[in-house]
Design an enzyme around this catalytic site. Structure first.
Site, PDB file in Angstrom:
ATOM      1  N   THR A 289       0.865  -1.185   0.000  1.00 53.46           N
ATOM      2  CA  THR A 289       0.000   0.000   0.000  1.00 53.46           C
ATOM      3  C   THR A 289       0.896   1.229   0.000  1.00 53.46           C
ATOM      4  OG1 THR A 289      -1.644  -1.218   1.293  1.00 53.46           O
ATOM      5  CG2 THR A 289      -1.897   1.175   1.177  1.00 53.46           C
TER       6      THR A 289
ATOM      7  N   LYS B 126      -7.176   1.538  -3.050  1.00 51.82           N
ATOM      8  CA  LYS B 126      -6.788   0.970  -1.748  1.00 51.82           C
ATOM      9  C   LYS B 126      -6.825   2.048  -0.653  1.00 51.82           C
ATOM     10  CE  LYS B 126      -4.934  -1.575   1.430  1.00 51.82           C
ATOM     11  NZ  LYS B 126      -5.769  -2.463   2.217  1.00 51.82           N
TER      12      LYS B 126
ATOM     13  N   LYS C 133       0.013   5.661   8.261  1.00 52.25           N
ATOM     14  CA  LYS C 133       0.733   5.904   6.992  1.00 52.25           C
ATOM     15  C   LYS C 133      -0.277   6.037   5.847  1.00 52.25           C
ATOM     16  CE  LYS C 133       1.692   2.171   4.933  1.00 52.25           C
ATOM     17  NZ  LYS C 133       1.413   1.239   3.889  1.00 52.25           N
TER      18      LYS C 133
HETATM   19  P1  NAP Z   1       5.313  -5.658   7.940  1.00 57.26           P
HETATM   20  O1  NAP Z   1       4.927  -6.893   8.647  1.00 57.26           O
HETATM   21  O2  NAP Z   1       5.744  -4.478   8.723  1.00 57.26           O
HETATM   22  O3  NAP Z   1       6.450  -6.057   6.861  1.00 57.26           O
HETATM   23  C1  NAP Z   1       7.098  -5.061   6.127  1.00 57.26           C
HETATM   24  C2  NAP Z   1       8.043  -5.674   5.138  1.00 57.26           C
HETATM   25  O4  NAP Z   1       8.669  -4.596   4.398  1.00 57.26           O
HETATM   26  C3  NAP Z   1       9.191  -6.485   5.767  1.00 57.26           C
HETATM   27  O5  NAP Z   1       9.515  -7.553   4.913  1.00 57.26           O
HETATM   28  C4  NAP Z   1      10.321  -5.452   5.794  1.00 57.26           C
HETATM   29  O6  NAP Z   1      11.612  -6.011   5.826  1.00 57.26           O
HETATM   30  C5  NAP Z   1      10.094  -4.759   4.483  1.00 57.26           C
HETATM   31  N1  NAP Z   1      10.747  -3.449   4.420  1.00 57.26           N
HETATM   32  C6  NAP Z   1      10.419  -2.331   5.104  1.00 57.26           C
HETATM   33  N2  NAP Z   1      11.255  -1.325   4.778  1.00 57.26           N
HETATM   34  C7  NAP Z   1      12.123  -1.829   3.873  1.00 57.26           C
HETATM   35  C8  NAP Z   1      13.217  -1.290   3.147  1.00 57.26           C
HETATM   36  N3  NAP Z   1      13.572   0.005   3.305  1.00 57.26           N
HETATM   37  N4  NAP Z   1      13.881  -2.086   2.289  1.00 57.26           N
HETATM   38  C9  NAP Z   1      13.524  -3.386   2.117  1.00 57.26           C
HETATM   39  N5  NAP Z   1      12.496  -3.958   2.772  1.00 57.26           N
HETATM   40  C10 NAP Z   1      11.799  -3.179   3.637  1.00 57.26           C
HETATM   41  O7  NAP Z   1       4.106  -5.117   7.026  1.00 57.26           O
HETATM   42  P2  NAP Z   1       2.834  -5.907   6.442  1.00 57.26           P
HETATM   43  O8  NAP Z   1       1.742  -5.854   7.456  1.00 57.26           O
HETATM   44  O9  NAP Z   1       3.259  -7.194   5.864  1.00 57.26           O
HETATM   45  O10 NAP Z   1       2.406  -4.889   5.280  1.00 57.26           O
HETATM   46  C11 NAP Z   1       3.106  -4.825   4.044  1.00 57.26           C
HETATM   47  C12 NAP Z   1       2.329  -3.873   3.136  1.00 57.26           C
HETATM   48  O11 NAP Z   1       0.998  -4.391   2.949  1.00 57.26           O
HETATM   49  C13 NAP Z   1       2.159  -2.457   3.707  1.00 57.26           C
HETATM   50  O12 NAP Z   1       2.186  -1.529   2.661  1.00 57.26           O
HETATM   51  C14 NAP Z   1       0.763  -2.511   4.344  1.00 57.26           C
HETATM   52  O13 NAP Z   1       0.183  -1.239   4.438  1.00 57.26           O
HETATM   53  C15 NAP Z   1       0.042  -3.428   3.375  1.00 57.26           C
HETATM   54  N6  NAP Z   1      -1.100  -4.191   3.897  1.00 57.26           N
HETATM   55  C16 NAP Z   1      -1.045  -4.772   5.131  1.00 57.26           C
HETATM   56  C17 NAP Z   1      -2.142  -5.491   5.570  1.00 57.26           C
HETATM   57  C18 NAP Z   1      -2.150  -6.152   6.937  1.00 57.26           C
HETATM   58  O14 NAP Z   1      -3.247  -6.514   7.396  1.00 57.26           O
HETATM   59  N7  NAP Z   1      -1.026  -6.337   7.590  1.00 57.26           N
HETATM   60  C19 NAP Z   1      -3.280  -5.641   4.773  1.00 57.26           C
HETATM   61  C20 NAP Z   1      -3.284  -5.074   3.497  1.00 57.26           C
HETATM   62  C21 NAP Z   1      -2.183  -4.354   3.067  1.00 57.26           C
HETATM   63  P3  NAP Z   1      12.317  -6.365   7.253  1.00 57.26           P
HETATM   64  O15 NAP Z   1      11.786  -7.720   7.620  1.00 57.26           O
HETATM   65  O16 NAP Z   1      13.750  -6.359   6.947  1.00 57.26           O
HETATM   66  O17 NAP Z   1      11.912  -5.297   8.224  1.00 57.26           O
END
Ligand code: NAP
Length: 284
Positions: free
Chosen positions: A98, A173, A241
Site C-alpha cells: 500500500t 486501496k 501511513k
Molecule cells: P510488515 O509486517 O511491517 O512487513 C514489512 C516488510 O517490508 C518487511 O519484509 C520489511 O523487511 C520490508 N521493508 C520495510 N522497509 C524496507 C526497506 N527500506 N527495504 C527493504 N524492505 C523493507 O508489514 P505488512 O503488514 O506485511 O504490510 C506490508 C504492506 O501491505 C504495507 O504496505 C501494508 O500497508 C500493506 N497491507 C497490510 C495489511 C495487513 O493486514 N497487515 C493488509 C493489506 C495491506 P524487514 O523484515 O527487513 O523489516
C-alpha cells in the site's frame, strides 16, 4: 507445475502467507527479505533465496513486492543493489504494497524506460485472508500485462480486478483504508461509550454481532478487544501511513480528517500494535 519463475520481495506479516500460496500452487519461487531470518519459513517450504533485489530479478520472470511504504519501494527499485540496477528487460514487476499513486507512477516510468512492466496491485484483507487466499486485489497499469499475470494473482485472492491506469489500484486501496480507519474508530468509540455506562465490551459486541451492523471485520476486531489481544494483524502505524497518503491525494472529509488526527495521536503510544489498539488511546 507452473513454469513462470516468481521472485518475491518482502516477507512481513502479509508477505509470508501470500508468497506461501504461490509455493503451494507449484510456482518456482525465489525470495528476498532485508532481514534474512524471515526467509527461513519460505526456505523450509522449498523456496530459493536471492541476496539482493537485483539478483532476484535476474533469476525470475515476475517479481512481486510486499513491503511497508514509499521509502522501501524507492530503495528496492533504485538502491545500490536494486531492481533497476540489474539493467534487465522484459520483466513484470508487481507492487502489492500500500503506497502512493505518485511512487507507482514514478517507478512505472523507470521500468518502462528499461523495457520492463510495472503494475500496482494492492490488496484488501489481512493475515487471515492472506492465509486462505481470499484477498481482494485491485490493479493499475497496462491491462494486457494484468491479464498475463492474473492467474498468479488469483492464487492469492478471491478476486483480482483491473481498475485503471498506473496508480489507480493504489488510489482505490487508500479509499478502502480510509473507510477501514473510520470503521475501526467508530467501533472503538462505541465500546468506550458503553463501558463508561457500565456495559462490558463483551456484552456490547454480542449485541452488535447479532445486529444488522454485524460484519466479519467487527467480529474479528471485537474478539481482539474482548481478549485484550492487540498483536498486529495490521499495525496502527501502517493505517496512519495510509491516512497520510490518502490526505496527499485529497482526503479532506469530516470523518477522514478526524480519523487521521486520532490515529496520528495514537501512533506514539500504540503504533506497533494492531490498528484496533486505537481503543486504548480513546479510553485514556
Ligand atoms: P510488515 O509486517 O511491517 O512487513 C514489512 C516488510 O517490508 C518487511 O519484509 C520489511 O523487511 C520490508 N521493508 C520495510 N522497509 C524496507 C526497506 N527500506 N527495504 C527493504 N524492505 C523493507 O508489514 P505488512 O503488514 O506485511 O504490510 C506490508 C504492506 O501491505 C504495507 O504496505 C501494508 O500497508 C500493506 N497491507 C497490510 C495489511 C495487513 O493486514 N497487515 C493488509 C493489506 C495491506 P524487514 O523484515 O527487513 O523489516
Amino acid at each position: 507445475m507452473n513454469t513462470i519463475k516468481i521472485g518475491w520481495i518482502g516477507l512481513g506479516t502479509m508477505g509470508i502467507p501470500m508468497s506461501q500460496q504461490l509455493v503451494k500452487a507449484g510456482y518456482p519461487v525465489t525470495v528476498y527479505n532485508r532481514s534474512k531470518e524471515k526467509e527461513a519459513s519460505l526456505k523450509e517450504q522449498g523456496a530459493d533465496t536471492s541476496p539482493t533485489p537485483g539478483t532476484l530479478l535476474q533469476q525470475t520472470d515476475v517479481v512481486i513486492i510486499m513491503v511497508t511504504d514509499d521509502k522501501a519501494i524507492r530503495e528496492i527499485f533504485t538502491g545500490e543493489d536494486g531492481l533497476l540496477k540489474a539493467n534487465l528487460t522484459g520483466k513484470v514487476i508487481i507492487n502489492m504494497s500500500t503506497v502512493s499513486p505518485a511512487i507507482s507512477k514514478e517507478m512505472a516510468a523507470l521500468c518502462t524506460q528499461q523495457g520492463n512492466h510495472y503494475l500496482d496491485a494492492p490488496v484488501s484483507g489481512s493475515v487471515k485472508q492472506a492465509e486462505t487466499a481470499q484477498l481482494v486485489i485491485m490493479a493499475g497499469g497496462d491491462e494486457n500485462v494484468f491479464e498475463q499475470v492474473k492467474p498468479v494473482l488469483e492464487k492469492m485472492g478471491k478476486m483480482a480486478v483491473h481498475i485503471g491506469e498506473t496508480g489507480a489500484g493504489n488510489a482505490a486501496k487508500l479509499a478502502i483504508n480510509t473507510l477501514l480507519s473510520i470503521h475501526t474508530q467508530g467501533l472503538a468509540e462505541a465500546v468506550v461509550l458503553a463501558k463508561q455506562n457500565g456495559i462490558e465490551a463483551e456484552t456490547l459486541l454480542n449485541l452488535l454481532n447479532n445486529s444488522a451492523l454485524a460484519n466479519p471485520f467487527m467480529k474479528i476486531k471485537g474478539d481482539a478487544i474482548i481478549n485484550n489481544n492487540y498483536s498486529p494483524a495490521f499495525s496502527l502505524k501502517n493505517i496512519t501511513k495510509d491516512l497520510r497518503l490518502a490526505k496527499d491525494i485529497g482526503l479532506s472529509s469530516p470523518l477522514g480528517e478526524a480519523a487521521l488526527q486520532t490515529f496520528a495521536d495514537a501512533e506514539a503510544g500504540f503504533g506497533n500494535e494492531d490498528l484496533v489498539a486505537v481503543i486504548k488511546h480513546l479510553d485514556k
